[in-house]
Design a protein around this motif. Structure first.
Motif, PDB file in Angstrom:
ATOM      1  N   SER A   1       0.859  -1.187   0.000  1.00 20.00           N
ATOM      2  CA  SER A   1       0.000   0.000   0.000  1.00 20.00           C
ATOM      3  C   SER A   1       0.899   1.241   0.000  1.00 20.00           C
ATOM      4  CB  SER A   1      -0.855   0.011   1.265  1.00 20.00           C
ATOM      5  OG  SER A   1       0.003   0.117   2.391  1.00 20.00           O
ATOM      6  N   GLU A   2       0.299   2.404  -0.156  1.00 21.61           N
ATOM      7  CA  GLU A   2       1.092   3.649  -0.107  1.00 21.61           C
ATOM      8  C   GLU A   2       1.805   3.771   1.236  1.00 21.61           C
ATOM      9  OE1 GLU A   2      -1.052   7.220  -1.103  1.00 21.61           O
ATOM     10  OE2 GLU A   2      -2.004   6.257  -2.816  1.00 21.61           O
TER      11      GLU A   2
ATOM     12  N   GLY B   1      -5.479  25.698   3.304  1.00 19.82           N
ATOM     13  CA  GLY B   1      -5.801  24.876   2.135  1.00 19.82           C
ATOM     14  C   GLY B   1      -5.071  23.547   2.167  1.00 19.82           C
ATOM     15  N   ILE B   2      -3.790  23.596   2.536  1.00 17.55           N
ATOM     16  CA  ILE B   2      -2.983  22.363   2.566  1.00 17.55           C
ATOM     17  C   ILE B   2      -3.496  21.418   3.657  1.00 17.55           C
ATOM     18  CG2 ILE B   2      -0.664  21.448   3.071  1.00 17.55           C
ATOM     19  CD1 ILE B   2      -0.295  22.825   0.556  1.00 17.55           C
TER      20      ILE B   2
ATOM     21  N   GLU C   1      -6.132  16.310   5.209  1.00 25.37           N
ATOM     22  CA  GLU C   1      -7.185  15.586   5.925  1.00 25.37           C
ATOM     23  C   GLU C   1      -8.017  14.743   4.966  1.00 25.37           C
ATOM     24  OE1 GLU C   1      -9.417  18.270   8.444  1.00 25.37           O
ATOM     25  OE2 GLU C   1      -7.532  18.767   9.452  1.00 25.37           O
ATOM     26  N   GLU C   2      -8.344  15.333   3.826  1.00 29.06           N
ATOM     27  CA  GLU C   2      -9.134  14.618   2.823  1.00 29.06           C
ATOM     28  C   GLU C   2      -8.369  13.379   2.335  1.00 29.06           C
ATOM     29  OE1 GLU C   2     -12.054  14.741   1.955  1.00 29.06           O
ATOM     30  OE2 GLU C   2     -12.188  13.802  -0.024  1.00 29.06           O
ATOM     31  N   ASN C   3      -7.053  13.552   2.139  1.00 30.42           N
ATOM     32  CA  ASN C   3      -6.228  12.438   1.693  1.00 30.42           C
ATOM     33  C   ASN C   3      -6.184  11.320   2.749  1.00 30.42           C
ATOM     34  OD1 ASN C   3      -3.130  11.308   1.591  1.00 30.42           O
ATOM     35  ND2 ASN C   3      -4.044  11.551  -0.419  1.00 30.42           N
TER      36      ASN C   3
ATOM     37  N   ARG D   1      -8.454  10.660   4.964  1.00 26.33           N
ATOM     38  CA  ARG D   1      -9.777  10.030   4.993  1.00 26.33           C
ATOM     39  C   ARG D   1      -9.893   9.012   3.846  1.00 26.33           C
ATOM     40  NH1 ARG D   1     -14.348  10.346   3.088  1.00 26.33           N
ATOM     41  NH2 ARG D   1     -13.854  11.922   1.539  1.00 26.33           N
ATOM     42  N   LEU D   2      -9.459   9.420   2.666  1.00 23.98           N
ATOM     43  CA  LEU D   2      -9.539   8.532   1.499  1.00 23.98           C
ATOM     44  C   LEU D   2      -8.667   7.288   1.673  1.00 23.98           C
ATOM     45  CD1 LEU D   2      -9.585  10.832  -1.635  1.00 23.98           C
ATOM     46  CD2 LEU D   2     -11.123   8.933  -1.145  1.00 23.98           C
ATOM     47  N   LYS D   3      -7.452   7.492   2.231  1.00 23.56           N
ATOM     48  CA  LYS D   3      -6.525   6.378   2.429  1.00 23.56           C
ATOM     49  C   LYS D   3      -7.118   5.364   3.405  1.00 23.56           C
ATOM     50  CE  LYS D   3      -1.832   8.030   1.730  1.00 23.56           C
ATOM     51  NZ  LYS D   3      -0.681   8.548   2.468  1.00 23.56           N
ATOM     52  N   ASP D   4      -7.716   5.867   4.512  1.00 21.75           N
ATOM     53  CA  ASP D   4      -8.334   4.973   5.501  1.00 21.75           C
ATOM     54  C   ASP D   4      -9.433   4.162   4.848  1.00 21.75           C
ATOM     55  OD1 ASP D   4      -6.717   5.752   7.479  1.00 21.75           O
ATOM     56  OD2 ASP D   4      -8.165   7.024   8.537  1.00 21.75           O
ATOM     57  N   GLN D   5     -10.241   4.864   4.054  1.00 25.68           N
ATOM     58  CA  GLN D   5     -11.360   4.203   3.384  1.00 25.68           C
ATOM     59  C   GLN D   5     -10.854   3.092   2.446  1.00 25.68           C
ATOM     60  OE1 GLN D   5     -14.013   7.062   1.582  1.00 25.68           O
ATOM     61  NE2 GLN D   5     -14.878   5.473   0.267  1.00 25.68           N
ATOM     62  N   LEU D   6      -9.818   3.419   1.666  1.00 24.82           N
ATOM     63  CA  LEU D   6      -9.258   2.437   0.723  1.00 24.82           C
ATOM     64  C   LEU D   6      -8.698   1.223   1.452  1.00 24.82           C
ATOM     65  CD1 LEU D   6      -7.378   4.549  -1.972  1.00 24.82           C
ATOM     66  CD2 LEU D   6      -9.236   2.922  -2.337  1.00 24.82           C
TER      67      LEU D   6
END
Ligand code: FPP
Ligand code: MG
Length: 300
Positions: A139-140, A208-209, A214-216, A218-223
């Motif tokens: 994984s990443e 902004g960063i 945070e969005e990244n 969240r997406l990683k956890d979901q994946l």
């Protein structure tokens, strides 16, 4: 020999004032520098290239002191890329000698990001081949732990001097969420005012960063959750007789697979995966320590 100037520069009240204003906002924890422009500086001032690099070294020492005063906890510098080996023998020797004399700081020397990522991928492939990890464990996050910089946090701010607007194969993976500051100044001419300007730029981009990070996450956890669930379902044989079915199979009337036992299975699977990853990383670190132990001169 220390990385800090032997004669410490006295902070003027103007600098103290500016620093204290900046410290009211977020200060980057980790700053990375591409110290570019030493030879152009030397040419501009009718010096040899080697002298330009020496001036560059002095500037690095001065910059580290500014970072310390500003509360920046970690600094990474790009001192020498693999590409730089193509330069003249004298110039390469001069830079190597500088590194030998003053190396109390972690410096990216003989480094390129693409080589670092390739090495990490090779380690992962070897781990799968040896059965230490499974292909689905890749994984990443795991790749990140195989990078040379795995002990560091990602740089919050990356500064490049000399007007070049590119990363030159430096921390490509790690700088995904870094604020980039490209400055029109040759490295030996870099001043505390350039440093302040870069930090102001960081502060303006901060909100902004943070949102993007945070969005990244969240997406990683979901994946990661989806991938674990998928692996479990692939292994699960429902009492309705089907294997490799989707989760829906377990909701059918015919199927009495207990969702609680499925959840237990998932928790066990995640635990085992994490253990495999820890053991793999531990072995990798031991291998790298042994390699460095062999390469470094014996301590006196
Ligand atoms: C880029 O300028 C600079 C380097 C390739 C060397 C960087 C090294 C230092 C600043 C000295 C510090 C040394 C250590 C060991 C940490 P350039 O040579 O590409 O100059 P140019 O862009 O004007 O051609
Ligand atoms: Mg250059």
């Amino acid at each position: 020999m220390s990385w800090f100037p032997e004669k410490r520069t006295q902070d003027s009240w103007v600098h103290r004032f500016c620093s204290s204003i900046l410290k009211c906002g977020p200060i980057p924890n980790h700053v990375a520098f591409i110290m570019d422009g030493n030879r152009r500086f030397a040419k501009k001032n009718s010096m040899e290239s080697a002298e330009g690099h020496l001036k560059g070294f002095d500037k690095l020492a001065e910059t580290l002191e500014w970072c310390l005063h500003l509360g920046i906890k970690e600094v990474t510098v790009y001192a020498f890329s693999i590409e730089n080996f193509k330069r003249s023998r004298d110039e390469v020797d001069c830079l190597m000698e500088l590194a030998r004399q003053k190396a109390k700081l972690n410096v990216c020397f003989s480094y390129t990001s693409r080589e670092e990522i390739c090495t990490a991928m090779r380690e992962l492939a070897e781990g799968v081949e040896q059965g230490l990890i499974r292909e689905t464990d890749v994984s990443e996050e795991l790749l990140e732990r195989c990078l040379y910089t795995n002990q560091s946090v990602e740089p919050d701010l990356l500064i490049r001097t000399s007007g070049e607007v590119r990363l030159s194969d430096f921390l490509l993976w790690q700088s995904t969420f870094s604020v980039l500051s490209f400055l029109e100044v040759l490295w030996p001419d870099f001043s505390i005012w350039h440093m302040y300007a870069a930090i102001l730029h960081y502060q303006r981009s901060y909100a902004g960063i943070q949102d993007a990070k945070e969005e990244n996450h969240r997406l990683k956890d979901q994946l990661s959750q989806e991938s674990d669930k998928e692996s479990i379902l692939q292994e699960t044989i429902c009492s309705c007789g089907d294997k490799d079915q989707s989760e829906q199979c377990c909701h059918s009337d015919k199927c009495d697979l207990d969702l609680v036992s499925l959840r237990d299975k998932l928790n066990r699977f995640v635990g085992e995966r994490k253990q495999r990853e820890e053991e793999f990383i531990q072995k990798l670190n031991q291998k790298r320590d042994a390699f460095l132990e062999n390469k470094l001169p014996a301590r006196v």
